[in-house]
Write a protein that holds these residues in place. Structure first.
Motif, PDB file in Angstrom:
ATOM      1  N   HIS A   1       8.807 -65.523 -36.895  1.00 17.87           N
ATOM      2  CA  HIS A   1       9.947 -66.335 -36.488  1.00 17.87           C
ATOM      3  C   HIS A   1      10.447 -67.209 -37.649  1.00 17.87           C
ATOM      4  CE1 HIS A   1      12.415 -68.651 -33.575  1.00 17.87           C
ATOM      5  NE2 HIS A   1      12.144 -69.661 -34.385  1.00 17.87           N
TER       6      HIS A   1
ATOM      7  N   HIS B 112      14.034 -67.179 -40.178  1.00 20.29           N
ATOM      8  CA  HIS B 112      14.930 -68.256 -40.635  1.00 20.29           C
ATOM      9  C   HIS B 112      15.068 -68.221 -42.153  1.00 20.29           C
ATOM     10  CE1 HIS B 112      15.496 -70.086 -36.802  1.00 20.29           C
ATOM     11  NE2 HIS B 112      14.261 -70.516 -36.660  1.00 20.29           N
TER      12      HIS B 112
ATOM     13  N   HIS C 236      18.848 -68.633 -34.297  1.00 21.23           N
ATOM     14  CA  HIS C 236      18.136 -68.327 -33.061  1.00 21.23           C
ATOM     15  C   HIS C 236      18.883 -67.309 -32.213  1.00 21.23           C
ATOM     16  CE1 HIS C 236      15.669 -72.258 -33.255  1.00 21.23           C
ATOM     17  NE2 HIS C 236      14.990 -71.227 -33.740  1.00 21.23           N
TER      18      HIS C 236
HETATM   19 ZN   LIG Z   1      13.458 -71.253 -34.940  1.00 23.36          ZN
END
Ligand SMILES: [Zn+2]
Length: 214
Positions: A134, A138, A144
């Motif tokens: 995750h 980024h 998101h």
């Molecule tokens: Zn995040």
């Protein structure tokens, strides 16, 4: 909202390849597991192999031995709530530094566990791997997702993009910080030059005295 439900922070954030990564498994907190580094490497492979299918480019990573060579710096802290003053439930964050629309550095901070009531619960390898995927998402420019099945969906344990300095300064802005830094942090060149010293103080905060328990 159709496909707009998946906004990229920066479509192609890196102007070079491979992207260098330093995994700091030297300065680690008490409950760090030596198996966590493998989970990060596995997360890197995940993205190199296409990840969730939402990248507009094919990233290639190269591990480096020192943080001075690193585009992406990954470190662990014992507990983000305790060590960085962020709200409970936050398990990691990615903080991009950007110049002229390109990332020059991303710092990723992961915690190794959390308190459930008074009981300390350490994250297992699978949890750490998903968390690393995750946050690396980024670092590769993804925002998101609204899709619960997507790795970039912000679960309770993955609320991130928190600026610890901002949080430190003024707690009421915690929620604002989550939103603001989700839009990417832009620093001027001057700030970039000052950045090394600033980061040093972050590390001191994370890694200094607080972990000495023996
Ligand atoms: Zn995040």
């Amino acid at each position: 909202m159709e496909d707009n439900a998946y906004p990229a922070l920066t479509t192609i954030p890196w102007d070079h390849s491979p992207i260098t990564v330093y995994i700091d498994n030297v300065n680690v907190p008490e409950h760090y597991s030596p198996t966590y580094k493998e989970q990060v490497e596995s997360a890197m492979t995940y993205w190199e192999n296409g990840g969730n299918g939402h990248l507009a480019y094919e990233p290639e990573f190269r591990l480096v031995d020192s943080e001075s060579e690193a585009d992406i710096y990954i470190m662990w802290v014992e507990n983000l709530e305790k060590d960085a003053g962020v709200e409970n439930g936050v398990a990691g964050f990615a903080r991009p530094y950007e110049i002229n629309g390109k990332y020059v550095r991303v710092d990723i901070v992961l915690e190794v566990g959390n308190y459930e009531g008074y009981a300390w619960k350490q994250y297992g390898d699978a949890n750490m791997r998903e968390l690393a995927k995750h946050e690396l998402g980024h670092a590769l420019g993804l925002g998101h997702s609204n899709d619960r099945r997507d790795i970039m969906y912000p679960t309770y344990d993955q609320k991130d993009n928190i600026d610890p300095l901002l949080v430190e300064r003024t707690r009421p802005f915690i929620y604002a910080a989550v939103i603001v830094s989700a839009i990417t942090v832009s620093l001027s060149v001057i700030n970039w030059l000052r950045y090394r010293g600033k980061r040093r103080s972050i590390e001191d905060k994370f890694l200094g005295g607080k972990h000495g328990r023996s």
